[in-house]
Design a protein around this motif. Structure first.
Motif, PDB file in Angstrom:
ATOM      1  N   LYS A   1       0.793  -1.231   0.000  1.00 17.31           N
ATOM      2  CA  LYS A   1       0.000   0.000   0.000  1.00 17.31           C
ATOM      3  C   LYS A   1       0.827   1.285   0.000  1.00 17.31           C
ATOM      4  O   LYS A   1       0.428   2.279  -0.588  1.00 17.31           O
ATOM      5  N   VAL A   2       1.984   1.233   0.661  1.00 19.14           N
ATOM      6  CA  VAL A   2       2.673   2.507   0.947  1.00 19.14           C
ATOM      7  C   VAL A   2       3.502   3.011  -0.231  1.00 19.14           C
ATOM      8  O   VAL A   2       3.732   2.306  -1.215  1.00 19.14           O
ATOM      9  N   ASN A   3       3.976   4.231  -0.061  1.00 20.30           N
ATOM     10  CA  ASN A   3       4.762   4.907  -1.078  1.00 20.30           C
ATOM     11  C   ASN A   3       6.222   4.421  -1.006  1.00 20.30           C
ATOM     12  O   ASN A   3       6.862   4.538   0.034  1.00 20.30           O
ATOM     13  N   PRO A   4       6.752   3.901  -2.087  1.00 17.65           N
ATOM     14  CA  PRO A   4       8.157   3.455  -2.039  1.00 17.65           C
ATOM     15  C   PRO A   4       9.145   4.598  -2.272  1.00 17.65           C
ATOM     16  O   PRO A   4      10.361   4.364  -2.330  1.00 17.65           O
ATOM     17  N   GLY A   5       8.646   5.848  -2.406  1.00 17.67           N
ATOM     18  CA  GLY A   5       9.476   6.971  -2.856  1.00 17.67           C
ATOM     19  C   GLY A   5      10.752   7.203  -2.067  1.00 17.67           C
ATOM     20  O   GLY A   5      11.809   7.468  -2.649  1.00 17.67           O
ATOM     21  N   SER A   6      10.672   7.129  -0.738  1.00 23.75           N
ATOM     22  CA  SER A   6      11.853   7.439   0.076  1.00 23.75           C
ATOM     23  C   SER A   6      12.988   6.447  -0.217  1.00 23.75           C
ATOM     24  O   SER A   6      14.131   6.841  -0.455  1.00 23.75           O
ATOM     25  N   LEU A   7      12.658   5.168  -0.220  1.00 25.39           N
ATOM     26  CA  LEU A   7      13.691   4.161  -0.513  1.00 25.39           C
ATOM     27  C   LEU A   7      14.130   4.260  -1.971  1.00 25.39           C
ATOM     28  O   LEU A   7      15.325   4.161  -2.281  1.00 25.39           O
ATOM     29  N   LEU A   8      13.159   4.458  -2.849  1.00 20.82           N
ATOM     30  CA  LEU A   8      13.469   4.547  -4.278  1.00 20.82           C
ATOM     31  C   LEU A   8      14.473   5.678  -4.552  1.00 20.82           C
ATOM     32  O   LEU A   8      15.477   5.483  -5.245  1.00 20.82           O
ATOM     33  N   PHE A   9      14.209   6.861  -3.979  1.00 22.09           N
ATOM     34  CA  PHE A   9      15.120   7.990  -4.193  1.00 22.09           C
ATOM     35  C   PHE A   9      16.460   7.787  -3.484  1.00 22.09           C
ATOM     36  O   PHE A   9      17.500   8.248  -3.954  1.00 22.09           O
ATOM     37  N   SER A  10      16.430   7.093  -2.342  1.00 23.91           N
ATOM     38  CA  SER A  10      17.708   6.784  -1.677  1.00 23.91           C
ATOM     39  C   SER A  10      18.547   5.900  -2.593  1.00 23.91           C
ATOM     40  O   SER A  10      19.770   6.042  -2.671  1.00 23.91           O
ATOM     41  N   GLY A  11      17.879   4.996  -3.291  1.00 21.23           N
ATOM     42  CA  GLY A  11      18.580   4.143  -4.255  1.00 21.23           C
ATOM     43  C   GLY A  11      19.100   4.957  -5.434  1.00 21.23           C
ATOM     44  O   GLY A  11      20.181   4.675  -5.968  1.00 21.23           O
ATOM     45  N   ALA A  12      18.341   5.973  -5.832  1.00 20.66           N
ATOM     46  CA  ALA A  12      18.827   6.844  -6.914  1.00 20.66           C
ATOM     47  C   ALA A  12      20.084   7.590  -6.452  1.00 20.66           C
ATOM     48  O   ALA A  12      21.055   7.740  -7.197  1.00 20.66           O
ATOM     49  N   MET A  13      20.073   8.024  -5.180  1.00 21.86           N
ATOM     50  CA  MET A  13      21.293   8.641  -4.610  1.00 21.86           C
ATOM     51  C   MET A  13      22.454   7.659  -4.647  1.00 21.86           C
ATOM     52  O   MET A  13      23.600   8.027  -4.905  1.00 21.86           O
ATOM     53  N   MET A  14      22.139   6.392  -4.351  1.00 22.80           N
ATOM     54  CA  MET A  14      23.193   5.367  -4.351  1.00 22.80           C
ATOM     55  C   MET A  14      23.764   5.210  -5.759  1.00 22.80           C
ATOM     56  O   MET A  14      24.985   5.101  -5.925  1.00 22.80           O
TER      57      MET A  14
ATOM     58  N   THR B   1      18.876   9.716 -12.920  1.00 22.00           N
ATOM     59  CA  THR B   1      18.047  10.757 -13.535  1.00 22.00           C
ATOM     60  C   THR B   1      16.776  10.158 -14.118  1.00 22.00           C
ATOM     61  O   THR B   1      15.687  10.731 -14.021  1.00 22.00           O
ATOM     62  N   LYS B   2      16.911   8.990 -14.720  1.00 18.99           N
ATOM     63  CA  LYS B   2      15.728   8.328 -15.285  1.00 18.99           C
ATOM     64  C   LYS B   2      14.690   8.049 -14.193  1.00 18.99           C
ATOM     65  O   LYS B   2      13.488   8.187 -14.416  1.00 18.99           O
ATOM     66  N   ILE B   3      15.173   7.666 -13.021  1.00 17.43           N
ATOM     67  CA  ILE B   3      14.241   7.370 -11.924  1.00 17.43           C
ATOM     68  C   ILE B   3      13.499   8.647 -11.500  1.00 17.43           C
ATOM     69  O   ILE B   3      12.277   8.652 -11.356  1.00 17.43           O
ATOM     70  N   TYR B   4      14.248   9.740 -11.326  1.00 15.82           N
ATOM     71  CA  TYR B   4      13.590  10.990 -10.921  1.00 15.82           C
ATOM     72  C   TYR B   4      12.533  11.400 -11.952  1.00 15.82           C
ATOM     73  O   TYR B   4      11.408  11.771 -11.617  1.00 15.82           O
ATOM     74  N   ARG B   5      12.906  11.342 -13.228  1.00 14.39           N
ATOM     75  CA  ARG B   5      11.978  11.768 -14.289  1.00 14.39           C
ATOM     76  C   ARG B   5      10.746  10.869 -14.342  1.00 14.39           C
ATOM     77  O   ARG B   5       9.614  11.347 -14.473  1.00 14.39           O
TER      78      ARG B   5
END
Ligand code: NAP
Length: 414
Positions: free
Chosen positions: A348-361, A372-376
């Protein structure tokens, strides 16, 4: 190194450090801790998106080999009740880069927070929190797009040193007596006592990291956030040592705010990062009213704690705020929210925080195109109003989807 429960993937190579730089192969082994509560849902969804983004960016030239390492409840099941097995630390030291979902800290039984333990044992001294807005995300301010800051919060001292003595204990009374009788300190009877250590060593390595990041990522300013007007020898010393390290290590690429005005009439010379400082209370007003004036904020532990959450709220809340704890090279990226136990396995929840942390990684290992593809793709999905429940309740006309369906939509939009 051999491990008891951790299975090192046979495909993939280790990231190493060479000449003070990360050496990242095309098929690196990255560690992950799934996390408790909603950890399974957000990790499963995010891994699919990270892999798809890498595939889309590099067409099979690059690929992540995932290696699961354990902490929290899953570790306790596997390692006979041990929530934080020693081999988890060993694996992070050996493989250098990893990501973690949220962890439950067991209540009672003298457990320290697993998150704090990981940071301390691995000496991940910088808590790094980028805060910026993504198109379409509901925000309480008029111009969330003006905010683009990265907080570097010191992770090892100040309140995180954990030096406290409870009122009424013999330790407290001993310290109180020493402070009153030897040092002439005055405070009310029975006060709880805490010690706030802030050192030149910890301040300088944190501020150095903040300046290096500003230079690498093209930020104009590094602001030292402190309460030095009141606490001169801790918060004030943080400010002093921050300026000192800028002069000692980065003299050719930094100028102070005073120099900016006295020598350059307020116009920043290109290639120079401006080092300035602000008092901890006024920074909250400034970041709200004049966010464009700030880039990197370097702070002692407690200031950074408040500031991270306040800034995250301006751009859509903690549910999507990414973070990382970084040492000299070892870096552990993490979702900044908790385990939200009531939503466990509800998809149910938003994966955004982990997803963006992975983009930082991915940015940390130099795979910027994939990040960049993930952010877009995230922005595009949210602007199509395809969102999880938390955004759906703040947006008119939104289509509420499950975590896994949201991941499908992001992958479609990559
Ligand atoms: P929490 O787990 O962050 O959850 C608080 C609320 O935040 C949730 O009820 C939910 O709000 C919202 N939320 C959190 N994650 C979300 C997501 N991915 N998508 C959408 N909404 C989300 O905080 P908590 O309830 O105070 O703590 C629960 C446990 O987590 C505790 O055991 C604590 O120790 C642990 N914790 C771990 C970490 C970490 O590992 N870094 C950090 C903080 C807390 P709504 O109810 O409004 O839907």
């Amino acid at each position: 190194m051999t491990y008891e429960k951790i299975v090192v993937p046979t495909e993939g190579q280790k990231i190493t450090v060479q000449n003070e730089k990360l050496n990242v192969p095309d098929n690196p082994i990255l560690a992950f801790i799934e996390g408790d509560g909603i950890g399974y849902d957000i990790t499963t969804a995010s891994k699919r998106i990270w892999d798809a983004a890498v595939q889309s960016a590099y067409g099979g030239q690059r690929k992540i080999s995932w290696m699961e390492i354990y902490s929290g409840e899953k570790a306790a099941q596997l390692y006979n009740g041990d929530y934080m097995p020693a081999e988890t630390f060993e694996a992070m030291r050996e493989f250098i880069v990893g990501i973690k979902g949220p962890l439950t800290t067991p209540i009672g039984g003298g457990f320290r927070s697993l998150n704090v333990t990981l940071r301390q044992v691995l000496d991940l001294y910088a808590c790094v929190r980028p805060v910026r807005w993504y198109e379409g995300i509901p925000s309480p301010v008029k111009r969330p797009q003006d905010l683009n800051m990265v907080i570097f919060r010191e992770n090892t001292e100040d309140v995180y040193a954990g030096i406290e003595y409870e009122s009424g204990t013999p330790e407290n009374e001993k310290l109180a007596k020493f402070l009153r009788e030897e040092l002439g300190a005055k405070f009310f009877e029975g006060a709880g006592l805490g010690i706030k250590p802030i050192s030149a060593f910890a301040t300088k390595r944190l501020v150095s990291k903040a300046i290096q990041y500003a230079l690498a990522e093209g930020f104009d300013t590094v602001t030292l956030v402190h309460k030095g007007n009141i606490q001169k020898f801790t918060e004030g010393a943080f400010r002093k040592w921050g300026y000192e390290v800028a002069k000692e290590k980065f003299a050719d690429v930094t100028i102070t705010e005073d120099e900016l005005w006295s020598q350059f009439k307020g116009k920043r010379p290109s290639g120079k990062v401006v080092i300035n400082d602000r008092i901890a209370d006024i920074i909250f007003q400034h970041t709200l009213l004049r966010p464009t004036e700030f880039g990197i904020l370097a702070t002692p532990n407690l200031n950074g704690d408040y500031l991270s959450d306040a800034l995250a709220a301006q751009v859509g809340g903690l549910g999507i705020a990414p973070g990382a704890n970084i040492g000299n090279y070892v870096a552990l990226f993490e979702a900044t929210h908790g385990t939200a136990p009531k939503y466990t396995n509800l998809d149910k929840v938003n994966p955004g925080s982990l997803l963006f942390s992975g983009a930082m990684m991915l940015e940390y290992i130099g795979w910027r195109e994939a990040a960049t593809k993930i952010y877009r793709a995230f922005e595009k999905t949210v602007s199509q109003k395809i969102v999880t429940y938390d955004f759906a309740r703040q947006m008119e006309g939104a289509t509420e989807v499950k975590t896994s369906e949201f991941a499908n939509a992001v992958i479609q939009n990559l």
